[in-house]
Scaffold this motif. Structure first.
Motif, PDB file in Angstrom:
ATOM      1  N   ILE A   1       0.862  -1.187   0.000  1.00  0.00           N
ATOM      2  CA  ILE A   1       0.000   0.000   0.000  1.00  0.00           C
ATOM      3  C   ILE A   1       0.902   1.241   0.000  1.00  0.00           C
ATOM      4  CG2 ILE A   1      -1.775   1.277   1.288  1.00  0.00           C
ATOM      5  CD1 ILE A   1      -2.537  -1.518   2.515  1.00  0.00           C
TER       6      ILE A   1
ATOM      7  N   TYR B   1       0.406  -5.961   5.908  1.00  0.00           N
ATOM      8  CA  TYR B   1       0.603  -5.292   4.623  1.00  0.00           C
ATOM      9  C   TYR B   1       1.931  -4.529   4.610  1.00  0.00           C
ATOM     10  CZ  TYR B   1      -4.358  -6.226   4.238  1.00  0.00           C
ATOM     11  OH  TYR B   1      -5.572  -6.864   4.205  1.00  0.00           O
TER      12      TYR B   1
ATOM     13  N   ILE C   1      -1.838  -1.074  -3.818  1.00  0.00           N
ATOM     14  CA  ILE C   1      -3.049  -0.300  -3.529  1.00  0.00           C
ATOM     15  C   ILE C   1      -2.574   1.130  -3.259  1.00  0.00           C
ATOM     16  CG2 ILE C   1      -4.959   0.007  -1.879  1.00  0.00           C
ATOM     17  CD1 ILE C   1      -4.389  -3.111  -1.277  1.00  0.00           C
TER      18      ILE C   1
ATOM     19  N   LEU D   1      -9.966  -4.301   3.070  1.00  0.00           N
ATOM     20  CA  LEU D   1      -8.730  -4.959   2.617  1.00  0.00           C
ATOM     21  C   LEU D   1      -8.839  -6.467   2.815  1.00  0.00           C
ATOM     22  CD1 LEU D   1      -6.067  -2.462   4.026  1.00  0.00           C
ATOM     23  CD2 LEU D   1      -6.337  -3.086   1.626  1.00  0.00           C
TER      24      LEU D   1
END
Lengths: 330, 293
Positions: A33, A62, A117, A323
């Motif tokens: 991300i 993440y 993302i 997510l």
């Protein structure tokens, strides 16, 4: 665990960033991300919001990168000394997009991530979706308080009653109020004793009338959009003079590739209602083709930058769920 | 101890460890063989302001550090515990933790680079912290305070206004007035100020460390800089020096926009401020060398 990183953009300028690594190092297909700066504030975001989000997401598995585009924060590059509002409009037109695309390439290559993302707040959200539409390895976008209208460069130094007339309801209300006042004796007294600011009143009537007519035109346009006569990649959904058509085109083209978008707005924010009236009500009506890919949430009692512990907690919780549903971290 | 180095044009970014085990993030701008007057064995530690003043003034601090490095000074910028990219939460940080952070930065520089002179330079809250740290650490060669906050309690009390503004915007009325907010903090809760959670440690320390109380002694060479836009007639700092009878620090009134606040135009060059600051440090370093004080 966080590590500072340096990478070059396509102009050869060194950009500075911070990578937040998840505890589990199984990076095969792991999503990364990237948090885009919201305006000219450096990578940690207003009240350190980006750092809070990055740490939260990395603790949930993440990989996260927050970085400074050229001329911002600790990155190289010059930043033109000009009015802030002009910078905001430049950002809303994609000023940071090339640097964001370069950051995507760097993050993918350096950390062997599966997908990216892009996330951002306000101008960062606009930058994120414009860059996301251009890069085929970006498959999701988290857009916080994204303004669909450009910042108002007119009358930036003084308040003008005319500049705040923007909705059809407001215009109808103003015009009906004026007609009502014309039935009052006191108004005519003021007119004959020249105690009325003619220029101001006339400007208000003209602006309200033009907004009202453009809303009627809008309704016809919305009808055509619903019947699919108009293509959203070619025709703006709104005829508002400050409507950001580039943003619409980017968002639609991103959604048409079946990518996922999460939009979070604040209940007490003008941006939310501008987005609703100029885009959501026209394009994302019930039964729209993007329903499965686009989620919109409004956090009540929150301001434009979500200050306060409750709105911040709500953002993190909504992000986690979204997510988890679409980009399960490994 | 430092972990994970990075390099931008000889700048080094890394985390270094506080004695309490937390990691602080810093960026070192090593002195370059410049064309200016700076002796490369003089280091400057930059102390950030806090709240949004830190974020608004960030690029100015970067610009100053790069300019000073070109002039032959080593500059070290870092984030306090609970701020920027350092560990911790804002509400857990106080004035004493921040002073301890500056002391950690001084130790890091002294151990790793061994400069002969260390100057502290701070902006706003950071300027006050620099003065307070230097009062404790007599090995510091001098302090430059850009627009220091003399009355910390007043400053924090004023900041609570932003919570009231937010209440008005969100609820159309004031639910908790300033006194109620202060009581909440002193009861151990936090109050949100522009997104930052203000807690008891900061508020309690402000009452203890206030420079305006008059018991502050300038042990070092000090330059107090009043930064005002051309239209302002703010004399707060000049009056403070005149009325408190403190041992005489140098004073400079610099005409410059208040770059730590959100501005209509971004990134003023601050050429005058940078040049005068470095000139004062240069003269003080030379004097320090001669007298050994």
């Amino acid at each position: 665990m966080e590590s500072p990183v340096i990478f070059s953009n396509r102009k050869g300028e060194n950009l500075f960033g911070m990578v937040f690594r998840p505890e589990s190092d199984d990076r095969k297909h792991a999503p990364g991300i990237i948090i885009c700066v919201s305006s000219i504030l450096y990578r940690i975001g207003p009240y350190r919001l980006h750092t809070t989000i990055s740490r939260h997401l990395s603790s949930h598995g993440y990989w996260v990168l927050q970085f400074d585009p050229a001329g911002i924060g600790d990155s190289e590059g010059a930043f033109e000394e000009k009015p802030l509002l002009e910078h905001h409009v430049d950002i809303q037109k994609g000023k940071f997009c090339e640097d964001i695309e370069d950051a995507v390439d760097f993050f993918l290559k350096e950390y062997h991530l599966g997908t990216i993302i892009l996330a951002g707040l306000c101008g960062g959200a606009v930058s994120a979706i414009i860059a996301a539409a251009k890069h085929n390895r970006v498959n999701g976008s988290i857009l916080l308080a994204m303004p669909i209208l450009f910042d108002n460069l007119e009358n930036k130094n003084q308040f003008s009653e005319v500049s705040v007339i923007s909705s059809g309801v407001q215009s109808a209300h103003i015009l009906s109020g004026m007609i009502l006042r014309l039935t009052m004796l006191q108004t005519w007294k003021k007119i004959f004793t020249l105690k009325i600011a003619w220029k101001n009143e006339l400007a208000i009537v003209l602006k309200a009338s033009s907004v009202l007519f453009s809303r009627l035109f809008d309704k016809a346009r919305t009808f055509l959009l619903r019947t699919k006569t108009l293509n959203l990649l070619d025709i703006p959904a709104s005829c508002h003079p400050r409507y950001n058509f580039l943003l619409q085109r980017s968002l639609i083209s991103f959604l048409e590739k079946n990518n996922k978008v999460l939009m979070i707005f604040a209940g007490e924010d003008f941006v939310t209602w501008a987005f609703k009236s100029e885009f959501q009500d026209k394009v994302l009506r019930p039964g729209n083709p993007y329903k499965a890919h686009c989620q919109i949430e409004i956090i009540p009692h929150a301001n434009h930058i979500f200050t306060g512990s409750e709105p911040k907690a709500a953002i993190l919780s909504i992000m986690d769920t979204w997510l988890g549903k679409h980009f399960h971290a490994l | 101890m430092q972990t994970d180095m990075a390099l931008v044009n000889k700048e080094k970014a890394f985390f270094f460890e506080h004695s309490n085990g937390s990691r602080l993030f810093g960026i070192l701008h090593p002195a370059q063989s410049g064309n200016c007057h700076g002796p490369s064995d003089t280091a400057i530690i930059y102390c950030n302001p806090i709240f949004e003043e830190h974020i608004c003034s960030h690029r100015i601090s970067v610009n100053f550090a790069r300019h000073a490095a070109q002039c032959g000074y080593t500059v070290f910028r870092f984030d306090y515990f609970g701020d920027g990219e350092s560990d911790g939460l804002f509400e857990h940080a106080s004035i004493s933790t921040r002073i301890a952070d500056i002391e950690t930065a001084i130790r890091y520089l002294r151990d790793d680079l061994r400069p002969s002179k260390i100057f502290l330079l701070g902006l706003r809250f950071g300027a006050t912290l620099a003065l307070l740290t230097a009062e404790k650490d007599l090995s510091v060669s001098g302090v430059v305070a850009w627009a220091p906050i003399m009355n910390l309690s007043d400053y924090l009390y004023t900041l609570l206004r932003s919570n009231l503004t937010t209440q008005m915007a969100l609820h159309r009325k004031i639910i908790h007035d300033r006194d109620a907010l202060l009581a909440q903090i002193l009861d151990g809760s936090t109050v949100n100020v522009d997104g930052y959670e203000m807690g008891k440690p900061l508020l309690e320390d402000a009452a203890v460390y206030d420079l305006a109380l008059g018991n502050f002694i300038f042990h070092h060479k000090c330059l107090l800089v009043q930064i005002c836009p051309p239209t302002s007639k703010d004399k707060t700092l000049a009056n403070f020096i005149g009325t408190k009878g403190v041992s005489s620090p140098d004073f400079l009134a610099e005409t410059e926009v208040r770059f730590w606040l959100p501005l209509d135009t971004v990134y003023p060059r601050c050429d005058g401020l940078f040049a005068k600051t470095l000139n004062w440090i240069h003269c003080s370093a030379q004097e320090h060398q001669k007298t050994g004080k």
